[in-house]
Motif scaffolding. Structure first.
Motif, mmCIF file in Angstrom:
data_model
loop_
_atom_site.group_PDB
_atom_site.id
_atom_site.type_symbol
_atom_site.label_atom_id
_atom_site.label_comp_id
_atom_site.label_asym_id
_atom_site.label_seq_id
_atom_site.Cartn_x
_atom_site.Cartn_y
_atom_site.Cartn_z
ATOM 1 N N PRO A 20 1.027 -1.153 -0.142
ATOM 2 C CA PRO A 20 0.209 0.029 -0.138
ATOM 3 C C PRO A 20 0.679 1.331 -0.092
ATOM 4 O O PRO A 20 2.110 1.319 0.314
ATOM 5 C CB PRO A 20 -0.591 -0.128 1.301
ATOM 6 C CG PRO A 20 -0.888 -1.704 1.644
ATOM 7 C CD PRO A 20 0.544 -2.014 1.210
ATOM 8 N N SER A 21 0.226 1.976 -0.532
ATOM 9 C CA SER A 21 1.034 3.689 -0.770
ATOM 10 C C SER A 21 1.648 4.077 0.693
ATOM 11 O O SER A 21 0.761 3.981 1.628
ATOM 12 C CB SER A 21 0.036 4.758 -1.291
ATOM 13 O OG SER A 21 0.801 5.925 -1.230
ATOM 14 N N GLY A 22 2.844 4.392 0.885
ATOM 15 C CA GLY A 22 3.164 4.801 2.196
ATOM 16 C C GLY A 22 4.040 3.723 3.211
ATOM 17 O O GLY A 22 4.763 4.190 3.954
ATOM 18 N N TYR A 23 4.026 2.575 2.602
ATOM 19 C CA TYR A 23 4.669 1.608 3.376
ATOM 20 C C TYR A 23 6.008 1.433 2.494
ATOM 21 O O TYR A 23 6.253 1.348 1.338
ATOM 22 C CB TYR A 23 3.789 0.220 3.372
ATOM 23 C CG TYR A 23 2.795 0.416 4.303
ATOM 24 C CD1 TYR A 23 2.777 0.119 5.794
ATOM 25 C CD2 TYR A 23 1.504 1.196 3.905
ATOM 26 C CE1 TYR A 23 1.858 0.259 6.578
ATOM 27 C CE2 TYR A 23 0.422 1.325 4.900
ATOM 28 C CZ TYR A 23 0.690 0.742 6.001
ATOM 29 O OH TYR A 23 -0.418 1.095 7.309
ATOM 30 N N THR A 24 7.042 0.737 3.511
ATOM 31 C CA THR A 24 8.572 0.489 2.934
ATOM 32 C C THR A 24 8.687 -0.929 3.016
ATOM 33 O O THR A 24 8.249 -1.642 4.164
ATOM 34 C CB THR A 24 9.476 1.331 3.876
ATOM 35 O OG1 THR A 24 9.019 2.635 3.726
ATOM 36 C CG2 THR A 24 10.792 1.032 3.002
#
Length: 697
Positions: A20-24
């Motif tokens: 998901p967007s924002g995860y590393t």
């Protein structure tokens, strides 16, 4: 037999799903592509769990309406959870450790294979290994492995209950299902092995103690400050250390200037025996707060080459014994074949409270308290010796009964006021159409209108049997209110972050330096701007706020400062050099647009209008309204700018929002003795600050 499904489906799965967007991804963190100190969001499967251990930390202050609460004295604990994701699934040795600092009741309790979703954890490098560490903004959510359905079903039903008010969204729920069922689980131990490892992690013997508790014959681990630099004696090295606790078995060091002020031997300022090394020019700490440590090889060489005055160090397995004088304790560090690792470590201070060992933080706090006490005692000593006196003591004006009655009256008055405005607050919020992108804490607190916040506080008392009403310079109070932003400072967003030089006290979030000493340090020979050491970047800006009710007849305004911690919470970003990082500057601009709408654009237009006016005056052009003005460009720009103005000089369009405001006072220099109400040459200034407010998204 392992309780997990076969890993063959994970190995053969061809369908890929992006984070998901924002995860590393974890491999990116372990490969150090993410800089140390950055806040990240991660998710992964649990492969190891070490039970919480006490760290002797302290809690935070809670929001109250008028009076600050007492600090929460519950002990903090630390636990460590190791997770992995699909990016490192084929290497059983790899994993990302997460150090979690919380009270025991708030600790997560995962089991083998559970999926963790972690937001706003900070990347750290500890003992040359990359890991994560939590802070007060970190949220942790656990999905029970046994209840996670196969994709494409959502894993929301497996999410364990949590007090966190920022639950994962549907994209996270869907990814958790895919991550769990399509990740190899060979590195997860079975239930029995996992539980055995958990039990063993709680049996580690902690030999740490403060110096006040050391006794002859004890082996211990200590965290200490080097108060006298190492002295090389060829085959051994000696140094003096302190953790700012007192021990009756230590040497007693006294201030060298005591006899110069007429002190006599035998009192609290008596001298040490002259045969004690370093007693003649002892810089402190005074009293029985320091111990001599003798280091033999191989520790002596390391200490000589690496350890310096005023550093904080950790010493492991330090032997405590009685010295050669038969009276005082000292420490000895011999070669220990049972220790494969180094026994003296230098503790680095980078200014981040959440990454500091709580035991080191407490030692630094004790040092700060000692420095304040020493300054106060020496000031009092000088005053007494020079014949100064503070005058006669005043008699108490009120009895305990009167104080209790006054407190009861204030409490009753507040309760009546809360009941009266509760319904009005609810109705006001419904009609104001508040900005739902800005959230604030303590929604149960009553709303306070801006005129009441900025109104000077009066205090009624009795002086010589007469009732007197005094206007206080400030009040320690906290409020919840609805406001809109109408201006900001500094004028440019690039200046919202500023730097200062790093000090050891940066790890204490509640430490406040003495204003005199702080200003002296800042202006030390004018070298601050040319500081070449480590720079700490912090948020430092202010917002001008007005009442958010459009029907309010009084458009009172006030400035609210935003410090580093509250700036992090408001923007969700860490401060940095915004002039060197345009991507962060753009992200900051996008976040603040949600808060203040077109305010920045309007201010830029106003600035351009002022520049145009200055150019017209420099070119000897007439005003736009003059019939002699034939310069249509100047006329159009100035008239357009004027039409865009409201009462404040700019026309803005934004929604009001709910926020928390605190009022407090700061001491500033004041040469006029008639205005010096905060001690000699100082006065109080009332300040408002924003806190507990966050821009979502």
């Amino acid at each position: 037999m392992a309780p997990y499904p076969s890993s063959s489906s994970a190995k053969l799965a061809s369908r890929k799903k992006d984070l998901p967007s924002g995860y590393t991804s974890i491999d990116g963190i372990l490969a150090e592509t993410v800089p140390v100190g950055k806040l990240v969001n991660v998710m992964g499967l649990v492969k190891d769990y070490q039970v919480p251990i006490a760290t002797n930390g302290k809690g935070e202050f809670s929001l109250v309406t008028f009076y600050p609460a007492e600090p929460d004295m519950m002990k903090d604990h630390k636990c460590t959870i190791t997770i992995y994701d699909k990016s490192i699934e084929l290497d059983d040795e790899l994993g990302l450790a997460i150090s979690i600092f919380r009270t025991l009741k708030d600790m997560p309790k995962p089991t083998a294979g559970d999926v963790l979703v972690i937001n706003s954890a900070r990347v750290q490098s500890y003992r040359e290994k990359i890991s994560l560490i939590t802070n007060r903004m970190t949220s942790i959510h656990i999905y029970s492995a046994s209840e996670i359905p196969k994709p494409p079903l959502s894993a929301v039903g497996a999410l364990q209950p949590s007090d966190d008010k920022r639950p994962p969204g549907e994209k996270e729920h869907e990814y958790v299902s895919w991550l769990y069922h399509y990740t190899d689980k060979e590195s997860i131990p079975d239930v029995a092995t996992f539980q055995k490892n958990v039990d063993q992690s709680g049996h580690t013997k902690d030999k740490f103690c403060t110096l006040e508790h050391v006794v002859d014959g004890k082996f211990c681990d200590v965290i200490v400050n080097v108060v006298k630099a190492p002295f090389d004696e060829v085959e051994k090295t000696t140094l003096w250390v302190s953790d700012y606790t007192e021990n009756d078995s230590f040497h007693k060091f006294s201030w060298d200037g005591a006899k110069q002020l007429g002190e006599r031997d035998g009192n609290s300022y008596d001298y040490l025996d002259t045969n004690i090394r370093g007693a003649s020019k002892w810089a402190g700490p005074f009293g029985r707060r320091s111990i001599q440590v003798t280091c033999f090889e191989p520790h002596a060489s390391h200490v000589n080459s690496e350890v310096q005055m005023d550093q904080w160090i950790r010493i492991r397995n330090l032997r405590i014994k009685t010295g050669s004088n038969g009276l005082n304790l000292e420490g000895v560090l011999h070669e220990d074949h049972n220790f494969s690792r180094r026994q003296v470590d230098i503790l680095r201070l980078d200014g981040r409270e959440e990454e500091c060992d709580p035991r080191l933080k407490e030692a630094i706090r004790r040092k700060a308290d000692y420095e304040k006490l020493k300054k106060k005692q020496l000031k009092s000593l000088y005053a007494n010796e020079s014949g100064e006196s503070a005058g006669t003591k005043r008699k108490a004006e009120t009895s305990d009964e009167l104080k209790n009655n006054s407190r009861t009256r204030r409490k009753d008055a507040r309760q009546v006021a809360l009941n009266k405005v509760e319904e009005l607050d609810r109705r006001a919020e419904e009609r104001l159409d508040l900005n739902d992108l800005v959230k604030c804490e303590s929604q149960e607190q009553p709303l306070t209108p801006v005129p009441s916040i900025i109104e000077p506080v009066s205090w009624k008392t009795t002086v010589e049997s007469e009732a007197v009403t005094l206007t206080l310079p400030f009040a320690c109070a906290k409020y919840r209110t609805n406001v809109r932003v109408v201006d900001f400072r500094p004028r440019r967003l690039e200046d919202f972050a500023t730097w200062r030089k790093s000090t050891e006290y940066d790890v204490l979030s509640d430490y406040s330096c003495d204003s005199d000493s702080e200003s002296d340090d800042d202006d030390d020979h004018g070298l601050r701007d040319h500081h070449s050491g480590k720079k700490i970047w912090e948020w430092r800006f202010a917002l001008q706020l007005e009442d958010g009710d459009p029907k309010s007849k009084q458009k009172d305004r006030f400035w609210a400062v935003v410090d580093n911690i509250e700036g992090q919470q408001l923007t969700g970003m860490d401060a940095c050099d915004l002039r060197e990082d345009p991507d962060v500057l753009h992200a900051l601009r996008e976040q603040l647009f949600k808060l203040w709408g077109n305010l920045e654009e309007a201010k830029l237009q106003e600035l351009q209008r002022q520049i145009t006016k200055q150019r017209r005056i420099a070119a000897n052009q007439p005003p736009p309204s003059s019939p002699m003005n034939n310069d249509l460009e100047y006329s159009r720009q100035e008239i357009g700018g004027a039409e865009n103005k409201n009462q404040s000089g700019i026309k803005i369009s934004n929604k009001p929002f709910a926020c928390c405001i605190r009022q407090y006072g700061v001491r500033v220099r004041e040469p006029n003795p008639l205005r010096a109400d905060a001690g000699e040459h100082h006065r109080w200034v009332r300040v408002f600050g924003l806190f507990g407010t966050k821009i979502s998204g």
